[in-house]
Design a protein around this motif. Structure first.
Motif, PDB file in Angstrom:
ATOM      1  N   ALA A 105       0.534  -0.925   0.384  1.00 55.70           N
ATOM      2  CA  ALA A 105       0.152   0.114  -0.079  1.00 55.70           C
ATOM      3  C   ALA A 105       1.046   1.397  -0.200  1.00 55.70           C
ATOM      4  O   ALA A 105       2.028   0.982   0.779  1.00 55.70           O
ATOM      5  CB  ALA A 105      -1.276   0.285   1.409  1.00 55.70           C
ATOM      6  N   VAL A 106       0.022   2.210  -0.762  1.00 56.93           N
ATOM      7  CA  VAL A 106       0.948   3.722  -0.554  1.00 56.93           C
ATOM      8  C   VAL A 106      -0.200   5.007   0.572  1.00 56.93           C
ATOM      9  O   VAL A 106      -1.262   4.184   0.120  1.00 56.93           O
ATOM     10  CB  VAL A 106       0.864   4.079  -2.233  1.00 56.93           C
ATOM     11  CG1 VAL A 106       1.298   5.658  -2.102  1.00 56.93           C
ATOM     12  CG2 VAL A 106       1.467   3.802  -3.216  1.00 56.93           C
ATOM     13  N   LYS A 107       0.588   5.208   1.246  1.00 50.76           N
ATOM     14  CA  LYS A 107      -0.455   5.845   2.424  1.00 50.76           C
ATOM     15  C   LYS A 107       0.087   7.535   1.911  1.00 50.76           C
ATOM     16  O   LYS A 107       1.279   7.809   2.053  1.00 50.76           O
ATOM     17  CB  LYS A 107      -0.320   5.630   3.541  1.00 50.76           C
ATOM     18  CG  LYS A 107      -0.252   3.490   4.010  1.00 50.76           C
ATOM     19  CD  LYS A 107       0.794   3.918   5.301  1.00 50.76           C
ATOM     20  CE  LYS A 107       0.446   2.314   5.691  1.00 50.76           C
ATOM     21  NZ  LYS A 107      -0.600   1.566   6.455  1.00 50.76           N
ATOM     22  N   VAL A 140       2.035  15.739   7.638  1.00 45.44           N
ATOM     23  CA  VAL A 140       0.957  15.112   6.678  1.00 45.44           C
ATOM     24  C   VAL A 140       2.035  14.018   6.726  1.00 45.44           C
ATOM     25  O   VAL A 140       2.964  13.725   5.820  1.00 45.44           O
ATOM     26  CB  VAL A 140       1.693  16.151   5.701  1.00 45.44           C
ATOM     27  CG1 VAL A 140       0.939  15.575   4.070  1.00 45.44           C
ATOM     28  CG2 VAL A 140       0.195  17.425   5.283  1.00 45.44           C
ATOM     29  N   PRO A 141       1.518  12.819   7.025  1.00 37.93           N
ATOM     30  CA  PRO A 141       2.487  11.352   6.194  1.00 37.93           C
ATOM     31  C   PRO A 141       1.750  10.792   5.201  1.00 37.93           C
ATOM     32  O   PRO A 141       1.377  10.703   4.711  1.00 37.93           O
ATOM     33  CB  PRO A 141       1.829  10.509   7.585  1.00 37.93           C
ATOM     34  CG  PRO A 141       0.461  11.118   8.201  1.00 37.93           C
ATOM     35  CD  PRO A 141       0.479  12.679   7.330  1.00 37.93           C
ATOM     36  N   VAL A 142       3.114  10.902   4.463  1.00 39.74           N
ATOM     37  CA  VAL A 142       3.509   9.649   3.615  1.00 39.74           C
ATOM     38  C   VAL A 142       4.311   8.349   3.842  1.00 39.74           C
ATOM     39  O   VAL A 142       4.796   8.496   4.117  1.00 39.74           O
ATOM     40  CB  VAL A 142       3.821  10.386   2.033  1.00 39.74           C
ATOM     41  CG1 VAL A 142       2.769  11.671   1.857  1.00 39.74           C
ATOM     42  CG2 VAL A 142       5.129  11.386   2.684  1.00 39.74           C
ATOM     43  N   GLY A 143       4.388   7.783   2.797  1.00 33.53           N
ATOM     44  CA  GLY A 143       4.902   6.145   3.082  1.00 33.53           C
ATOM     45  C   GLY A 143       3.978   5.153   2.389  1.00 33.53           C
ATOM     46  O   GLY A 143       3.481   5.083   1.198  1.00 33.53           O
ATOM     47  N   ARG A 157       7.142   5.610   7.121  1.00 31.68           N
ATOM     48  CA  ARG A 157       6.663   6.807   6.569  1.00 31.68           C
ATOM     49  C   ARG A 157       7.236   7.960   6.906  1.00 31.68           C
ATOM     50  O   ARG A 157       8.504   7.635   8.372  1.00 31.68           O
ATOM     51  CB  ARG A 157       5.385   6.584   7.940  1.00 31.68           C
ATOM     52  CG  ARG A 157       4.029   6.138   7.404  1.00 31.68           C
ATOM     53  CD  ARG A 157       3.144   6.639   8.586  1.00 31.68           C
ATOM     54  NE  ARG A 157       2.373   5.408   8.490  1.00 31.68           N
ATOM     55  CZ  ARG A 157       1.604   5.087   9.451  1.00 31.68           C
ATOM     56  NH1 ARG A 157       1.149   6.052  10.746  1.00 31.68           N
ATOM     57  NH2 ARG A 157       0.762   4.326   9.795  1.00 31.68           N
ATOM     58  N   TYR A 158       7.372   8.961   6.761  1.00 30.32           N
ATOM     59  CA  TYR A 158       7.786   9.979   6.326  1.00 30.32           C
ATOM     60  C   TYR A 158       6.592  11.236   6.945  1.00 30.32           C
ATOM     61  O   TYR A 158       5.988  11.368   6.131  1.00 30.32           O
ATOM     62  CB  TYR A 158       8.584  10.940   5.246  1.00 30.32           C
ATOM     63  CG  TYR A 158       9.320  11.912   5.620  1.00 30.32           C
ATOM     64  CD1 TYR A 158       9.860  12.623   6.722  1.00 30.32           C
ATOM     65  CD2 TYR A 158       8.629  13.478   4.823  1.00 30.32           C
ATOM     66  CE1 TYR A 158      11.184  13.908   6.738  1.00 30.32           C
ATOM     67  CE2 TYR A 158       9.774  14.401   5.026  1.00 30.32           C
ATOM     68  CZ  TYR A 158      10.693  14.351   5.726  1.00 30.32           C
ATOM     69  OH  TYR A 158      10.930  16.028   6.330  1.00 30.32           O
ATOM     70  N   SER A 176      10.323  16.922  11.341  1.00 31.25           N
ATOM     71  CA  SER A 176      10.222  16.149  10.116  1.00 31.25           C
ATOM     72  C   SER A 176      10.640  14.423  10.926  1.00 31.25           C
ATOM     73  O   SER A 176      11.673  14.571  11.552  1.00 31.25           O
ATOM     74  CB  SER A 176      12.009  16.590   9.581  1.00 31.25           C
ATOM     75  OG  SER A 176      12.579  15.907   8.303  1.00 31.25           O
ATOM     76  N   VAL A 177       9.828  13.723  10.830  1.00 37.88           N
ATOM     77  CA  VAL A 177      10.227  12.246  11.154  1.00 37.88           C
ATOM     78  C   VAL A 177      10.338  11.459   9.933  1.00 37.88           C
ATOM     79  O   VAL A 177       9.260  11.246   9.356  1.00 37.88           O
ATOM     80  CB  VAL A 177       9.123  12.094  12.379  1.00 37.88           C
ATOM     81  CG1 VAL A 177       9.568  10.900  13.055  1.00 37.88           C
ATOM     82  CG2 VAL A 177       9.190  13.504  13.250  1.00 37.88           C
ATOM     83  N   TRP A 178      10.970  10.570   9.967  1.00 37.44           N
ATOM     84  CA  TRP A 178      11.169   9.008   9.402  1.00 37.44           C
ATOM     85  C   TRP A 178      10.463   8.063  10.498  1.00 37.44           C
ATOM     86  O   TRP A 178      10.982   8.333  11.196  1.00 37.44           O
ATOM     87  CB  TRP A 178      12.529   8.721   8.248  1.00 37.44           C
ATOM     88  CG  TRP A 178      13.010   9.224   7.604  1.00 37.44           C
ATOM     89  CD1 TRP A 178      13.655  10.939   7.660  1.00 37.44           C
ATOM     90  CD2 TRP A 178      13.066   9.425   5.732  1.00 37.44           C
ATOM     91  NE1 TRP A 178      13.829  10.661   6.103  1.00 37.44           N
ATOM     92  CE2 TRP A 178      12.812  10.196   5.748  1.00 37.44           C
ATOM     93  CE3 TRP A 178      11.287   8.279   5.291  1.00 37.44           C
ATOM     94  CZ2 TRP A 178      12.620  10.799   4.157  1.00 37.44           C
ATOM     95  CZ3 TRP A 178      11.617   8.638   3.627  1.00 37.44           C
ATOM     96  CH2 TRP A 178      12.205   9.368   3.758  1.00 37.44           C
TER      97      TRP A 178
END
Length: 186
Positions: A105-107, A140-143, A157-158, A176-178
């Motif tokens: 999945a892309v989130k 805004v999380p993406v991952g 996620r980033y 800024s969080v990985w």
């Protein structure tokens, strides 16, 4: 021969229905992992590693789309040499999950976050600096995630910080969080 064919078709249909039922519907679980966080904008700090963990729930509308929400404790902050800023946060990411292929999945979504504590360690002395930090953060999380058939989920996620988390006028800082976690979906 006809009876065997009919039984084979019924068995195949039952297996397909069971597999589809496992792909859709409500699920929940727990996850834990690490994050690499930093404060960006005006600060020249280095990233620091912290723990993240909590619970999640999701609803899979189809094999292609799901909505999920997590409630996560997250240790974040930044460091500058021996000086460290450590924040304890409660983050609630709400994500749209788009399944490209089975399991992958892309989130993307939104994440309100709440500051629980903030401490600065300078020259070995720990100081409470929560009053210098804003208590609300928006990211805004993406991952990406991959769900294995057994229920194991690996997630990366980033989180792109949108809001300034510093109350100090001369300093603008965004989280800024990985994050990398492993979890189990029931």
């Amino acid at each position: 021969m006809i009876k065997k064919t009919i039984l084979a078709v019924i068995a195949a249909s039952a297996l397909t229905a069971t597999a589809t039922a496992q792909e859709t519907g409500f699920g929940f679980g727990a996850k834990a992992g690490i994050n690499i966080s930093n404060l960006t904008k005006d600060l020249n700090a280095d990233a620091k590693v912290g723990f993240t963990g909590g619970v999640f729930a999701d609803y899979r509308f189809s094999n292609l789309f799901a909505l999920s929400a997590d409630v996560l404790y997250s240790r974040q902050g930044a460091k500058d040499g021996d000086d460290k800023l450590t924040t304890d946060n409660l983050n609630i990411p709400i994500l749209a999950n788009f399944y490209l292929v089975k399991g992958l999945a892309v989130k993307a979504g939104v994440q309100p976050g709440f500051l629980l504590a903030a401490n600065e360690k300078t020259d070995g002395t720990k100081t409470d600096v929560k009053d210098d930090m804003k208590t609300f953060d928006f990211s805004v999380p993406v991952g990406l995630s991959y769900t294995f058939g057994c229920g194991l989920i690996l997630d990366a996620r980033y989180n792109i910080g949108v809001t300034d988390v510093s109350k100090v006028d001369a300093v603008k800082a965004r989280n800024s969080v990985w994050t990398v976690t492993a979890g189990w979906r029931f």
